[in-house]
Design a protein around this motif. Structure first.
Motif, short mmCIF file in Angstrom:
data_model
loop_
_atom_site.label_atom_id
_atom_site.label_comp_id
_atom_site.label_asym_id
_atom_site.label_seq_id
_atom_site.Cartn_x
_atom_site.Cartn_y
_atom_site.Cartn_z
N ARG A 137 21.56 19.62 -3.66
CA ARG A 137 21.84 19.89 -2.50
C ARG A 137 23.24 20.66 -2.06
O ARG A 137 23.24 21.42 -1.24
CB ARG A 137 22.46 18.52 -1.98
CG ARG A 137 23.02 18.30 -0.77
CD ARG A 137 23.70 16.99 -0.32
NE ARG A 137 24.93 16.85 -1.31
CZ ARG A 137 26.02 17.14 -1.20
NH1 ARG A 137 26.43 17.99 0.06
NH2 ARG A 137 27.29 16.92 -1.82
N SER A 138 24.09 20.99 -3.27
CA SER A 138 25.15 21.97 -3.26
C SER A 138 24.68 23.26 -3.13
O SER A 138 25.70 24.25 -3.11
CB SER A 138 26.12 21.47 -4.44
OG SER A 138 25.48 21.73 -5.60
N ASP B 158 28.28 22.63 1.55
CA ASP B 158 27.46 22.39 2.75
C ASP B 158 27.52 23.30 3.74
O ASP B 158 28.52 23.52 4.36
CB ASP B 158 28.01 21.02 3.35
CG ASP B 158 27.84 19.76 2.85
OD1 ASP B 158 26.77 19.50 2.19
OD2 ASP B 158 28.73 18.98 2.38
N PHE C 93 23.22 19.20 8.22
CA PHE C 93 23.00 18.07 7.22
C PHE C 93 21.34 18.20 6.66
O PHE C 93 20.67 17.26 6.24
CB PHE C 93 23.21 16.82 7.88
CG PHE C 93 24.70 16.18 8.11
CD1 PHE C 93 25.55 16.76 6.98
CD2 PHE C 93 24.90 16.12 9.44
CE1 PHE C 93 26.98 16.45 7.37
CE2 PHE C 93 26.53 15.87 9.50
CZ PHE C 93 27.24 15.96 8.42
N ASN D 167 20.36 20.11 4.32
CA ASN D 167 20.33 19.94 2.67
C ASN D 167 20.64 18.56 2.48
O ASN D 167 20.70 18.50 1.12
CB ASN D 167 21.28 20.75 2.37
CG ASN D 167 22.56 20.61 2.60
OD1 ASN D 167 23.00 19.88 3.73
ND2 ASN D 167 23.56 20.82 1.78
N ARG D 168 20.66 17.61 3.17
CA ARG D 168 20.83 16.08 2.68
C ARG D 168 19.64 15.53 2.51
O ARG D 168 19.63 14.18 2.18
CB ARG D 168 21.74 15.45 3.77
CG ARG D 168 23.09 15.76 4.01
CD ARG D 168 23.96 15.91 2.79
NE ARG D 168 25.23 16.30 3.07
CZ ARG D 168 26.38 15.67 3.43
NH1 ARG D 168 26.29 14.24 3.78
NH2 ARG D 168 27.50 16.08 3.85
N GLY E 246 28.13 12.27 9.57
CA GLY E 246 27.54 12.09 8.12
C GLY E 246 27.03 10.81 8.03
O GLY E 246 26.28 10.68 6.98
#
Length: 532
Positions: free
Chosen positions: A296-297, A260, A27, A29-30, A375
């Protein structure tokens, strides 16, 4: 590196509350936020996370606005405060250094960072110049004319030349694109002069940054830590913010969709984040929010560092999932509002009142909430941040120069290149080109068959690709062939020579300029594209 036997794989140790607090790499990249008043420990938290990502093989980019993050390149010096904190957390303190590449827009404290005018695009250039809507429209016309006439816009003198061309042919352009007022052109030219006086000429030009150089790992598999020396750049906040926005748009265009991943492809830490948003018009704020949401993707995580969470617009703040909130002081009504706002963004912990605790946190403490396995954000926890293992604080000029000289990019970007582009062509300085004939009365500068202002056909001969007119073509083929040859030579002889690196940079920069007009419009810059 701090070794923690209880640390699960795929995590970064952040600190300890009543249990160990970790950031899950899956996570990473969140996105995230590190906030707090001056002197409360934000820099140490940033440095700790940067070390964790690097150890996990994730390249990092961070802006160093005070000069103290350069210490990542040197092993820690076992300060008593950090060894005591490590003991309190229950982990050993082991000094370590990290693979660092120093960058500097002005080319003084690191490798020069450059972008071409064409890569920046009209929206970001217009923002950098502080143009109004009418002036922005004229600038956009200038970019369109440069595209149609196959004129490369690389540096400030190229932009000046195409603006002069637009002014000289205002009557023909007005009927085709809309009004081109000489006053607007004059204002843009004056703003370019101001920009040049602030050192922007060092940033705009070639060799342009190859964004893949940010994505490297060292021989041990640790992610490279790219540190932008931003202490001088901070005194030019508009240039600083524009540079960061351009960098995000380049990443968005370059990287493929990955969803992700198990760990991020790259993580950015933006210090003094409020500079990205100060005085930004609503359409640009919308573009920033879209980039933060969509990148993010691509596997890119963005972490904003700021004193006050209110500095970050709500539409961006809502995208930041991993959070560390250091102490805030509630001396004014705005401070009190910031405290309440920060507390309300956390998932409530019934054990304490977050709004009350924020004003009581000591140095090195933070309210931390990271994403859990499912998440969702964990309940906020009062956390003692683990100490970094690299040096906390600045390094000497000699230490910095030694890191630069020994680095993998030494010699690639350090020498500026000035190849043929709009300025040279419009001023008839191209070798073998005669002085352009005067325009015929009543004639259009475009001719009747898509020709350039001198009657020369804009398209290249059959079988050849112009520098901007075809996707692939001669330059792409040349770049690929030379790349294979140089890579082969580098493998057999070791590191490339400075001359080879400079020539390769020129060819790669030229190849990046190749593309159809439609492709160039699409790839001009995601921020500009989002507004069309």
């Amino acid at each position: 590196m701090i070794a923690d036997a209880s640390q699960p794989p795929g995590t970064i140790l952040v600190g300890k509350s009543d249990h160990y607090e970790h950031l899950l790499l899956g996570f990473g990249n969140r996105h995230g936020l590190i906030a707090g008043a001056t002197g409360t420990g934000k820099t140490v938290t940033l440095q700790k996370l940067a070390e964790g990502f690097s150890n996990a093989g994730v390249p990092v980019f961070l802006s160093d606005v005070k000069g103290d993050l350069a210490g990542l390149a040197m092993a820690g010096d076992s300060k008593a405060a950090f060894t005591k904190r490590a003991d309190a957390i229950g982990v050993p303190y082991a000094p370590d250094r990290f693979p660092v590449v120093f960058w500097d827009v002005f080319g003084q404290a690191g490798h020069p960072l450059r972008a071409t005018i064409a890569e920046m695009g009209p929206l970001l250039v217009g923002r950098m110049l502080g143009l109004n809507e009418t002036q922005q429209g004229v600038l956009t016309i200038a970019f369109r004319v440069a595209d149609e006439q196959k004129l490369l816009l690389l540096d400030l003198k190229d932009l000046r030349a195409i603006l002069q061309f637009v002014a000289d042919h205002a009557s023909e352009l007005t009927t085709r694109y809309g009004n081109v007022a000489s006053a607007s052109v004059g204002t843009i030219q004056r703003q370019l002069l101001v920009l040049e006086s602030q050192g922007a000429a060092n940033f705009l030009g070639e060799p342009a940054l190859d964004i893949t150089d940010f994505m490297a790992t060292d021989r041990d598999g640790r992610g490279m830590v790219n540190i932008l020396a931003a202490d001088a750049l901070m005194r030019k906040p508009l240039l600083y913010a524009t540079f960061l926005l351009w960098l995000l748009s380049e990443l968005f265009e370059t990287l493929p969709e990955v969803g992700d991943p198990e760990k991020p492809k790259l993580v950015f830490f933006f210090d003094e984040a409020h500079l990205l948003f100060d005085n930004a018009p609503p359409n640009l704020l919308q573009a920033i929010e879209q980039v933060v949401r969509l990148i993010r993707s691509k596997g890119v995580g963005i972490y904003f560092i700021t004193q006050n969470p209110l500095d970050v617009p709500d539409q961006v703040l809502g995208q930041l999932s991993n959070r560390a909130q250091h102490a805030l002081r509630a001396f004014t009504p705005r401070d009190q509002k910031a405290v309440k706002s920060a507390a309300d963004t956390f998932r409530r912990n019934p054990a304490f009142d977050a709004a009350e605790v924020i004003t009581q946190l000591g140095v090195g403490e933070a309210l931390v909430s990271m994403l859990q396995d499912d998440g969702t954000p964990e309940p906020v926890a009062r956390t003692l941040i683990a100490p970094p293992s690299s040096r906390v604080g600045p390094i000497t000029p000699d230490e910095r120069q030694a890191v630069i000289t020994a680095g993998p990019l030494y010699g690639k970007y350090d020498t500026a290149i000035d190849r043929e582009s709009a300025f040279e062509i419009l001023n008839s300085r191209t070798i073998g080109t005669a002085t352009p004939p005067p325009s015929q009365p009543g004639s259009s500068p475009w001719g009747n068959t898509g020709s350039n202002p001198w009657g020369q056909t804009a398209s290249a001969p059959a079988g050849q690709g112009s520098s901007q007119g075809q996707s692939g073509g001669f330059l792409n083929g040349l770049g690929a062939a030379l790349g294979r040859a140089w890579n082969s030579g580098a493998t057999s002889r070791g590191r490339m020579s400075t001359g080879q690196l400079i020539v390769r940079s020129a060819v790669q920069s030229a190849a990046r300029s190749v593309g159809t007009q439609v492709a160039r419009e699409i790839m001009r810059g995601v921020l500009g594209g989002l507004q069309r």
